[in-house]
Design an enzyme around this catalytic site. Structure first.
Site, PDB file in Angstrom:
ATOM      1  N   GLU A 169      17.605  17.400 -37.687  1.00  0.00           N
ATOM      2  CA  GLU A 169      18.013  18.476 -36.791  1.00  0.00           C
ATOM      3  C   GLU A 169      18.913  19.539 -37.429  1.00  0.00           C
ATOM      4  OE1 GLU A 169      19.594  16.721 -33.206  1.00  0.00           O
ATOM      5  OE2 GLU A 169      17.643  15.951 -32.634  1.00  0.00           O
ATOM      6  N   GLU A 354      12.239  11.462 -32.148  1.00  0.00           N
ATOM      7  CA  GLU A 354      13.207  11.063 -31.114  1.00  0.00           C
ATOM      8  C   GLU A 354      12.761  11.571 -29.762  1.00  0.00           C
ATOM      9  OE1 GLU A 354      17.352  12.145 -31.657  1.00  0.00           O
ATOM     10  OE2 GLU A 354      17.239  11.650 -33.794  1.00  0.00           O
TER      11      GLU A 354
HETATM   12  C1  FCB Z   1      19.830  13.980 -31.094  1.00  0.00           C
HETATM   13  C2  FCB Z   1      20.445  13.257 -32.285  1.00  0.00           C
HETATM   14  C3  FCB Z   1      20.694  11.786 -32.045  1.00  0.00           C
HETATM   15  C4  FCB Z   1      21.206  11.528 -30.651  1.00  0.00           C
HETATM   16  C5  FCB Z   1      20.295  12.174 -29.632  1.00  0.00           C
HETATM   17  C6  FCB Z   1      20.679  11.898 -28.200  1.00  0.00           C
HETATM   18  O1  FCB Z   1      20.141  15.320 -31.145  1.00  0.00           O
HETATM   19  O2  FCB Z   1      19.603  13.366 -33.400  1.00  0.00           O
HETATM   20  O3  FCB Z   1      21.584  11.327 -33.020  1.00  0.00           O
HETATM   21  O4  FCB Z   1      22.492  11.930 -30.529  1.00  0.00           O
HETATM   22  O5  FCB Z   1      20.266  13.553 -29.839  1.00  0.00           O
END
Ligand code: FCB
Length: 444
Positions: A169, A354
């Site tokens: 990110e 994610e």
């Molecule tokens: C993302 C992050 C991860 C976690 C999620 C909820 O932005 O990569 O570490 O905090 O959000």
């Protein structure tokens, strides 16, 4: 359709996994870990919820075998984890910490013994404090130190990694942390933010170069994507919304896939851009093997002239929200993925690295009935399945997260895990969402 039916409808070679990150679970007080800028940020009064930090977290350093068993027993065939830079190199540069190398050595062997594919991330935000003190991501030297750190990882672990992401990110690393000030180092500085928006991509490109020199397979980067909509149909709001989409999403796609930055944002950023930044773009846009997408929510954007640099703010929407206050909007994921594929990544494999939700979970007589989370997963997986039916090259899905953990500035208050963690006893209790995945994955 329930979660089992949806998961069973995926192609046979589709990979289901779960994800964590080093600082959020390991516990920096175990195994001789160097300080990171998250430790120093968390020491500032009120930077994090109840001034909490990652010194104990889930004590994964001592519980890793149990945690890998949980992943395997759920039926996941892949585990996305991150290496901790200050745990491997205490001074951020050369000083190898044998305890740290020993830990990842055992962890990787443990994954392979359990038949899991290791999806590694080199940088999930725990920058060594010594390097942060020298300017961190707004100092170009950090990119070189990141390349050296990558080389250390390649030498010790490269042959055991199924895939490697350079950066998790970049928007969060740069903008959220240096302009909005929500994450370490907690700056609100346009100059540092703009420099980091570029230098984090330089770091990515240098790490990719190093990995290619080792013939590492399966190299990618993980981008977080948010779906933006304007607060109203007014010209100002639409324009603000487009700009926010550029800074959050398109800045990275344009650079990585087209070797350029979006013109409007560049115009705003130009006085702060590092000298000769154009010469870095060919390397930044070098070919990757895959692209990672993290997705959680959408944002509603309103023009705001009092915001002096970019002129917008995001406001609260009306959809049902998770415990983070994030609206649940699965359609945003497909909209973003469609654009990603058509305009940028084309046939390159995509991993959904994610997706998940924080929920106000209650552990009652050994049970966490997190049906909202099961529904969230179901809705998002449904969107992904529809895209796959349409030939989208999406290859995997990682639930965030295996464990309740240190949710950055929100400390231990926000629970994202498939497994409940009692932070006093370190007891792990699988939630119903864990069992829902297990039911689906074990029976396929
Ligand atoms: C993302 C992050 C991860 C976690 C999620 C909820 O932005 O990569 O570490 O905090 O959000």
């Amino acid at each position: 359709m329930n979660l089992t039916q949806i998961i069973k409808s995926f192609p046979e070679d589709f990979i289901f996994g779960t994800a964590t990150s080093s600082y959020q679970i390991e516990g920096t007080s175990f195994g001789a870990c160097g300080d990171s800028h998250w430790d120093s940020f968390a020491r500032k009064e009120n930077a994090t919820y109840k001034n909490q930090n990652g010194s104990i977290a889930c004590n994964h350093i001592q519980n890793w075998e149990k945690d890998l068993d949980l992943i395997a027993n759920a039926g996941f065939s892949a585990y996305r984890f991150s290496f901790s830079w200050p745990r491997l190199l205490i001074d951020g540069k050369k000083q190898r910490n044998n305890q740290g190398f020993g830990f990842y050595d055992r962890l990787l062997d443990g994954m392979l013994e359990r038949g899991m594919l290791p999806f590694a991330t080199l940088y999930h935000w725990d920058l060594p404090k010594v390097l942060a003190d020298k300017g961190g991501w707004s100092n170009r030297d950090t990119c070189k130190w990141f390349a050296d750190y990558t080389e250390n990882i390649m030498k010790s672990f490269g042959d055991r990694l199924y895939s490697v992401a350079t950066i998790n990110e970049p928007w969060c690393v740069a903008w959220l942390s240096h302009y909005l000030g929500h994450h370490a180092p907690g700056l609100r500085c346009m100059n540092a933010a703009v420099k980091s928006m570029h230098l984090i991509l330089v770091a990515h490109s240098k790490a990719a170069d190093v990995m290619k020199s080792f013939d590492q397979q399966n190299i990618g980067i993980v981008l977080n994507k948010e779906h933006f909509i304007p607060a109203t149909n007014s010209e100002e709001d639409i324009s603000a919304c487009n700009l926010s989409d550029e800074i959050y999403n398109l800045w990275f796609d344009e650079a990585i896939f087209k070797g350029q930055y979006p013109t409007r944002t560049l115009e705003i950023f130009k006085e702060f851009m590092p000298k000769d930044f154009e010469s870095d773009l060919p390397k930044i846009s070098q070919e990757l093997d895959w692209i990672g997408v993290n997705y959680y929510t959408r944002s509603i954007i309103k023009a705001d002239k009092s915001e002096k640099n970019v002129g917008f703010q995001s406001i609260s929407g009306e959809l049902p929200k998770t415990d983070m206050g994030w609206e649940i909007f699965p359609q945003g994921l497909s909209a973003l993925l469609k654009r990603q594929i058509i305009n940028y990544s084309k046939t390159i494999p995509i991993h959904i690295t994610e997706n998940g939700m924080a929920n106000n979970d209650n552990l009652i007589e050994g049970v966490v009935n997190d049906k909202e989370r099961i529904n969230y997963y179901k809705l998002h997986l449904k969107e992904i399945k529809t895209l796959i039916d349409d030939k989208a090259p999406i290859k995997s899905y990682f639930a965030w997260s295996l464990l309740d953990n240190f949710e950055w500035a929100f400390g231990y208050e926000k629970r994202f895990g498939l497994v409940h963690v009692d932070f006093n006893t370190q007891k792990r209790v699988p939630k119903n969402s864990y069992y829902a995945f297990q039911k689906a994955l074990k029976s396929t």
